[in-house]
Design a protein around this motif. Sequence first.
Motif, PDB file in Angstrom:
ATOM      1  N   PRO A 154      22.939  -5.393 -29.092  1.00 29.91           N
ATOM      2  CA  PRO A 154      24.193  -5.168 -29.828  1.00 29.91           C
ATOM      3  C   PRO A 154      25.178  -4.326 -29.025  1.00 29.91           C
ATOM      4  CG  PRO A 154      22.278  -4.743 -31.218  1.00 29.91           C
ATOM      5  CD  PRO A 154      21.775  -4.858 -29.815  1.00 29.91           C
ATOM      6  N   ASP A 155      26.458  -4.573 -29.226  1.00 27.14           N
ATOM      7  CA  ASP A 155      27.511  -3.776 -28.616  1.00 27.14           C
ATOM      8  C   ASP A 155      28.137  -2.911 -29.703  1.00 27.14           C
ATOM      9  OD1 ASP A 155      29.416  -3.547 -26.079  1.00 27.14           O
ATOM     10  OD2 ASP A 155      30.691  -3.609 -27.859  1.00 27.14           O
ATOM     11  N   VAL A 156      28.182  -1.596 -29.483  1.00 32.90           N
ATOM     12  CA  VAL A 156      28.650  -0.658 -30.501  1.00 32.90           C
ATOM     13  C   VAL A 156      30.068  -0.983 -30.963  1.00 32.90           C
ATOM     14  CG1 VAL A 156      29.241   1.749 -30.973  1.00 32.90           C
ATOM     15  CG2 VAL A 156      27.154   1.203 -29.720  1.00 32.90           C
ATOM     16  N   MET A 157      30.971  -1.236 -30.022  1.00 28.68           N
ATOM     17  CA  MET A 157      32.361  -1.504 -30.385  1.00 28.68           C
ATOM     18  C   MET A 157      32.490  -2.745 -31.265  1.00 28.68           C
ATOM     19  SD  MET A 157      35.597  -2.382 -27.892  1.00 28.68           S
ATOM     20  CE  MET A 157      35.008  -4.076 -27.663  1.00 28.68           C
ATOM     21  N   LEU A 158      31.770  -3.803 -30.914  1.00 30.34           N
ATOM     22  CA  LEU A 158      31.833  -5.034 -31.706  1.00 30.34           C
ATOM     23  C   LEU A 158      31.268  -4.818 -33.108  1.00 30.34           C
ATOM     24  CD1 LEU A 158      30.817  -7.770 -29.084  1.00 30.34           C
ATOM     25  CD2 LEU A 158      33.096  -6.925 -29.698  1.00 30.34           C
ATOM     26  N   GLU A 159      30.229  -4.003 -33.203  1.00 24.86           N
ATOM     27  CA  GLU A 159      29.645  -3.720 -34.513  1.00 24.86           C
ATOM     28  C   GLU A 159      30.585  -2.882 -35.365  1.00 24.86           C
ATOM     29  OE1 GLU A 159      25.706  -2.044 -33.965  1.00 24.86           O
ATOM     30  OE2 GLU A 159      24.867  -4.062 -34.176  1.00 24.86           O
ATOM     31  N   VAL A 160      31.178  -1.854 -34.774  1.00 23.70           N
ATOM     32  CA  VAL A 160      32.115  -0.998 -35.516  1.00 23.70           C
ATOM     33  C   VAL A 160      33.298  -1.812 -36.016  1.00 23.70           C
ATOM     34  CG1 VAL A 160      33.780   0.875 -35.272  1.00 23.70           C
ATOM     35  CG2 VAL A 160      31.462   1.154 -34.389  1.00 23.70           C
ATOM     36  N   ALA A 161      33.798  -2.722 -35.176  1.00 25.39           N
ATOM     37  CA  ALA A 161      34.955  -3.550 -35.536  1.00 25.39           C
ATOM     38  C   ALA A 161      34.592  -4.685 -36.480  1.00 25.39           C
ATOM     39  CB  ALA A 161      35.604  -4.110 -34.273  1.00 25.39           C
ATOM     40  N   GLY A 162      33.285  -4.915 -36.678  1.00 25.28           N
ATOM     41  CA  GLY A 162      32.850  -5.995 -37.570  1.00 25.28           C
ATOM     42  C   GLY A 162      33.230  -7.373 -37.052  1.00 25.28           C
ATOM     43  N   ILE A 163      33.157  -7.559 -35.740  1.00 27.00           N
ATOM     44  CA  ILE A 163      33.587  -8.817 -35.128  1.00 27.00           C
ATOM     45  C   ILE A 163      32.693  -9.977 -35.554  1.00 27.00           C
ATOM     46  CG2 ILE A 163      33.896 -10.035 -32.933  1.00 27.00           C
ATOM     47  CD1 ILE A 163      36.042  -7.927 -33.593  1.00 27.00           C
ATOM     48  N   GLN A 164      33.347 -11.083 -35.900  1.00 28.52           N
ATOM     49  CA  GLN A 164      32.654 -12.303 -36.300  1.00 28.52           C
ATOM     50  C   GLN A 164      33.127 -13.462 -35.432  1.00 28.52           C
ATOM     51  OE1 GLN A 164      33.411 -12.903 -40.485  1.00 28.52           O
ATOM     52  NE2 GLN A 164      32.996 -10.753 -40.983  1.00 28.52           N
ATOM     53  N   ALA A 165      32.304 -14.481 -35.325  1.00 22.29           N
ATOM     54  CA  ALA A 165      32.682 -15.667 -34.563  1.00 22.29           C
ATOM     55  C   ALA A 165      33.950 -16.272 -35.150  1.00 22.29           C
ATOM     56  CB  ALA A 165      31.549 -16.692 -34.591  1.00 22.29           C
TER      57      ALA A 165
ATOM     58  N   PHE B 174      41.873   7.663 -40.332  1.00 26.45           N
ATOM     59  CA  PHE B 174      40.721   6.826 -39.996  1.00 26.45           C
ATOM     60  C   PHE B 174      39.416   7.484 -40.450  1.00 26.45           C
ATOM     61  CE2 PHE B 174      43.854   5.082 -37.175  1.00 26.45           C
ATOM     62  CZ  PHE B 174      43.480   3.759 -36.970  1.00 26.45           C
ATOM     63  N   ALA B 175      38.524   6.688 -41.027  1.00 31.73           N
ATOM     64  CA  ALA B 175      37.166   7.149 -41.288  1.00 31.73           C
ATOM     65  C   ALA B 175      36.415   7.128 -39.961  1.00 31.73           C
ATOM     66  CB  ALA B 175      36.476   6.233 -42.303  1.00 31.73           C
ATOM     67  N   VAL B 176      35.702   8.194 -39.659  1.00 39.37           N
ATOM     68  CA  VAL B 176      35.065   8.337 -38.346  1.00 39.37           C
ATOM     69  C   VAL B 176      33.671   7.716 -38.337  1.00 39.37           C
ATOM     70  CG1 VAL B 176      34.255   9.964 -36.609  1.00 39.37           C
ATOM     71  CG2 VAL B 176      36.359  10.432 -37.876  1.00 39.37           C
ATOM     72  N   GLN B 177      33.422   6.927 -37.296  1.00 43.43           N
ATOM     73  CA  GLN B 177      32.100   6.358 -37.053  1.00 43.43           C
ATOM     74  C   GLN B 177      31.509   7.111 -35.850  1.00 43.43           C
ATOM     75  OE1 GLN B 177      30.975   3.525 -38.915  1.00 43.43           O
ATOM     76  NE2 GLN B 177      32.825   3.859 -40.133  1.00 43.43           N
ATOM     77  N   ILE B 178      30.605   8.038 -36.094  1.00 48.33           N
ATOM     78  CA  ILE B 178      30.085   8.890 -35.027  1.00 48.33           C
ATOM     79  C   ILE B 178      29.159   8.102 -34.099  1.00 48.33           C
ATOM     80  CG2 ILE B 178      28.629  10.903 -34.510  1.00 48.33           C
ATOM     81  CD1 ILE B 178      31.315  11.661 -35.608  1.00 48.33           C
ATOM     82  N   ARG B 179      29.301   8.345 -32.802  1.00 43.55           N
ATOM     83  CA  ARG B 179      28.364   7.817 -31.812  1.00 43.55           C
ATOM     84  C   ARG B 179      27.547   8.982 -31.270  1.00 43.55           C
ATOM     85  NH1 ARG B 179      30.712   4.444 -27.055  1.00 43.55           N
ATOM     86  NH2 ARG B 179      28.498   4.251 -26.661  1.00 43.55           N
ATOM     87  N   PRO B 180      26.269   9.082 -31.617  1.00 42.18           N
ATOM     88  CA  PRO B 180      25.452  10.202 -31.124  1.00 42.18           C
ATOM     89  C   PRO B 180      25.416  10.240 -29.597  1.00 42.18           C
ATOM     90  CG  PRO B 180      24.312   8.944 -32.828  1.00 42.18           C
ATOM     91  CD  PRO B 180      25.522   8.150 -32.443  1.00 42.18           C
ATOM     92  N   HIS B 181      25.381  11.467 -29.045  1.00 45.90           N
ATOM     93  CA  HIS B 181      25.236  11.686 -27.607  1.00 45.90           C
ATOM     94  C   HIS B 181      26.383  11.062 -26.803  1.00 45.90           C
ATOM     95  CE1 HIS B 181      21.304  12.794 -29.021  1.00 45.90           C
ATOM     96  NE2 HIS B 181      21.002  11.547 -29.329  1.00 45.90           N
ATOM     97  N   SER B 182      27.569  11.053 -27.350  1.00 45.92           N
ATOM     98  CA  SER B 182      28.707  10.476 -26.644  1.00 45.92           C
ATOM     99  C   SER B 182      29.969  11.247 -26.966  1.00 45.92           C
ATOM    100  CB  SER B 182      28.888   9.010 -27.037  1.00 45.92           C
ATOM    101  OG  SER B 182      30.050   8.473 -26.441  1.00 45.92           O
TER     102      SER B 182
END
Length: 259
Positions: A85-96, A240-248
């Motif tokens: 999985p790619d974090v950015m694509l998941e956060v953005a909810g990208i679909q085909a 914006f609601a924050v989506q935390i990325r641990p260790h980044s």
Amino acid sequence: MVITTGSDPLPETQQRAREYAAKLGVTYVERGSYSVAGVSKQAGGCSVLVVLQQDIRLYQPDTEMMFFHPSMAFVRAKRYFKGVPDVMLEVAGIQAGDHVLDCTAGLGADSMMFAVGVGEQGKVTAVEASQELAALLYTGLITYTSSVPAFDEALARIEVHHQDHLSLLKKMPDRSVDVVYFDPMFRHPVMESSSLSPLRSLANHTALSEEAVAEACRVARRRVVLKEKKGCGEFDRLGFAVQIRPHSNIVYGVIAVDQ
């Protein structure tokens, strides 16, 4: 900005350079016996886009030469193709099949990943306010080929626009794209990214405006996403609601507009 070629170009390279100049609305300059610095000086000290047989480079006076390369986007894409999985694509909810508007494209690393994520039926519009960066991205996407055909096919799904993102957003119809994305990261230099200094010299350092976010919320069908430095305060300022990325040090913020 002007466009030229290498010092001993093939006829087809010269033709490509002329075509790029016409497409981008800039002047084509015969290289002749001049160095790239000489071409720049003759053109009034402006930036020079250099079209080579298999490469595109950008010269700016008193700055190291820049060239187009997908860099970490290629590494991320290969992982994604293997099922990681790619974090950015998941956060953005990208679909085909999605249409993504990248409002701060730079050299297109995130646009490339969006193009991978949206698949064959999707589309990415990459907007860049800097004429030089937009030109380097546009020509680079056409010229670059990798060892992964699926990645190269994704790059062809990116449409580059040289424009201020707010001006473009204002002209777009309501709910006309699925995701609007902002990455104004170059306003906050990160020590690990010192190699991007030449790119920052061309980037728009203006803070993201509340008006742009409001327009993005009108244009997006599902989400508006902001990528920023951890602790910058921009998420609170812009809602914006924050989506935390641990260790980044990099954090994504999301506004869901489909609720």
